[in-house]
Design an enzyme around this catalytic site. Sequence first.
Site, PDB file in Angstrom:
ATOM      1  N   HIS A   1      -1.038  -1.441  -4.231  1.00  0.00           N
ATOM      2  CA  HIS A   1      -2.322  -1.124  -3.594  1.00  0.00           C
ATOM      3  C   HIS A   1      -2.442   0.384  -3.415  1.00  0.00           C
ATOM      4  CE1 HIS A   1      -5.833  -2.215  -1.118  1.00  0.00           C
ATOM      5  NE2 HIS A   1      -5.473  -1.237  -0.312  1.00  0.00           N
TER       6      HIS A   1
ATOM      7  N   MET B   1      -9.102   7.956  -0.288  1.00  0.00           N
ATOM      8  CA  MET B   1      -9.980   8.303   0.844  1.00  0.00           C
ATOM      9  C   MET B   1     -10.578   9.690   0.635  1.00  0.00           C
ATOM     10  SD  MET B   1      -7.475   7.191   3.936  1.00  0.00           S
ATOM     11  CE  MET B   1      -6.707   5.569   3.985  1.00  0.00           C
TER      12      MET B   1
ATOM     13  N   MET C   1     -12.149   4.144  -0.771  1.00  0.00           N
ATOM     14  CA  MET C   1     -12.814   4.394   0.510  1.00  0.00           C
ATOM     15  C   MET C   1     -13.545   5.727   0.375  1.00  0.00           C
ATOM     16  SD  MET C   1      -9.709   3.096   2.915  1.00  0.00           S
ATOM     17  CE  MET C   1      -8.559   3.167   1.559  1.00  0.00           C
TER      18      MET C   1
ATOM     19  N   MET D   1     -11.354  -6.107   5.307  1.00  0.00           N
ATOM     20  CA  MET D   1     -10.571  -5.152   6.105  1.00  0.00           C
ATOM     21  C   MET D   1     -10.246  -5.812   7.449  1.00  0.00           C
ATOM     22  SD  MET D   1     -10.079  -2.551   4.219  1.00  0.00           S
ATOM     23  CE  MET D   1      -9.057  -1.779   5.468  1.00  0.00           C
TER      24      MET D   1
ATOM     25  N   SER E   1       0.835  -1.201   0.000  1.00  0.00           N
ATOM     26  CA  SER E   1       0.000   0.000   0.000  1.00  0.00           C
ATOM     27  C   SER E   1       0.871   1.252   0.000  1.00  0.00           C
ATOM     28  CB  SER E   1      -0.898   0.027   1.236  1.00  0.00           C
ATOM     29  OG  SER E   1      -1.402   1.343   1.398  1.00  0.00           O
TER      30      SER E   1
ATOM     31  N   HIS F   1      -8.271   0.761  -4.103  1.00  0.00           N
ATOM     32  CA  HIS F   1      -9.211   0.555  -2.997  1.00  0.00           C
ATOM     33  C   HIS F   1      -9.915   1.883  -2.732  1.00  0.00           C
ATOM     34  CE1 HIS F   1      -9.504  -0.355   1.644  1.00  0.00           C
ATOM     35  NE2 HIS F   1     -10.697  -0.251   1.080  1.00  0.00           N
TER      36      HIS F   1
ATOM     37  N   ASP G   1      -4.747   3.442  -2.021  1.00  0.00           N
ATOM     38  CA  ASP G   1      -5.826   3.761  -1.084  1.00  0.00           C
ATOM     39  C   ASP G   1      -6.360   5.166  -1.317  1.00  0.00           C
ATOM     40  OD1 ASP G   1      -6.022   1.442   0.644  1.00  0.00           O
ATOM     41  OD2 ASP G   1      -3.993   1.925   1.311  1.00  0.00           O
TER      42      ASP G   1
ATOM     43  N   ASP H   1      -6.495  -6.635   4.213  1.00  0.00           N
ATOM     44  CA  ASP H   1      -5.905  -5.291   4.245  1.00  0.00           C
ATOM     45  C   ASP H   1      -5.951  -4.721   5.665  1.00  0.00           C
ATOM     46  OD1 ASP H   1      -5.077  -2.690   3.765  1.00  0.00           O
ATOM     47  OD2 ASP H   1      -6.751  -2.169   2.444  1.00  0.00           O
TER      48      ASP H   1
HETATM   49  C1  DX5 Z   1      -6.363   1.441   5.550  1.00  0.00           C
HETATM   50  C2  DX5 Z   1      -5.838   1.112   4.169  1.00  0.00           C
HETATM   51  C3  DX5 Z   1      -4.725   0.137   4.175  1.00  0.00           C
HETATM   52  C4  DX5 Z   1      -3.488   0.597   4.909  1.00  0.00           C
HETATM   53  C5  DX5 Z   1      -2.660  -0.608   5.233  1.00  0.00           C
HETATM   54  O1  DX5 Z   1      -7.431   2.296   5.429  1.00  0.00           O
HETATM   55  O2  DX5 Z   1      -6.865   0.569   3.388  1.00  0.00           O
HETATM   56  O3  DX5 Z   1      -4.410  -0.263   2.853  1.00  0.00           O
HETATM   57  O4  DX5 Z   1      -2.733   1.495   4.177  1.00  0.00           O
HETATM   58  O5  DX5 Z   1      -1.568  -0.191   6.020  1.00  0.00           O
HETATM   59  P1  DX5 Z   1      -0.895  -1.140   7.085  1.00  0.00           P
HETATM   60  O6  DX5 Z   1      -0.374  -2.353   6.340  1.00  0.00           O
HETATM   61  O7  DX5 Z   1       0.193  -0.296   7.667  1.00  0.00           O
HETATM   62  O8  DX5 Z   1      -1.956  -1.515   8.075  1.00  0.00           O
HETATM   63 ZN    ZN Z   2      -6.400  -0.440   1.401  1.00  0.00          ZN
END
Ligand code: DX5
Ligand code: ZN
Length: 219
Positions: free
Chosen positions: A33, A37, A68, A137, A8, A66, A35, A175
């Site tokens: 990956h 948000m 969010m 998750m 990620s 991903h 993320d 994740d």
């Molecule tokens: C959380 C994200 C994850 C996060 C994972 O909202 O979706 O992908 O970055 O990070 P680690 O591996 O540090 O938990």
């Molecule tokens: Zn993620």
Amino acid sequence: MMLILSPSILSADFANLGQDVVRTAQAGAEYIHIDVMDGQFVPNISFGMPVIQAIRPVTDKVFDVHLMIDEPVRFIKEFADAGADVITVHAEACKHLHRTIQVIKSYGIKAGVVLNPATSLSAIEEILPEVDMVLLMSVNPGFGGQKYIETTTDKVRRLRRMISDRNLDVDIEVDGGVTLDNVEMLIEAGANIFVAGSAVYKGSVEDNVKGFLEVFKKY
Ligand code: DX5
Ligand code: ZN
């Protein structure tokens, strides 16, 4: 089933993001990956389409995006155009999950559904035959570096059983808080794609990626 590492980039160095993506790819990770948000579905804001578009030319690896964000159906075209190969959307964020999954697939890319830790597997019973991947998750989404929620292991096991009982071919991605200390347990439970943020970008990316790939070789 192929075991895949999906680092990620939320935990990468944003001032040198292109370089970090190249290093991650060269170290041998198959997925990247990403993320996204929105500050609404989750209590944090990360980055969006322009950043994905900017790093798209630096690697051919699979961009595992991903989302969010609330009602992601509004932006699927934009993320597909920016270079996503897989888009995952939260069941909790979609009013019409089935339609959202169909829209993702209409762009010729893979579609996945994500469940928060408190959402039951029953939420995806009907959509399961339509998706390429289910992302469970193992932390509450919004931040990297959180602690793995232990009950996820059994959820993975139950989901793998649900998939094989129905003779489906669906990837299970996990994740949040994934490290070398819990990844074997997750492999044995039936997951096959592993997101790791802090476990990859804290310290040497090369050594960290190799550490995961060494474990994968044993299976
Ligand atoms: C959380 C994200 C994850 C996060 C994972 O909202 O979706 O992908 O970055 O990070 P680690 O591996 O540090 O938990
Ligand atoms: Zn993620």
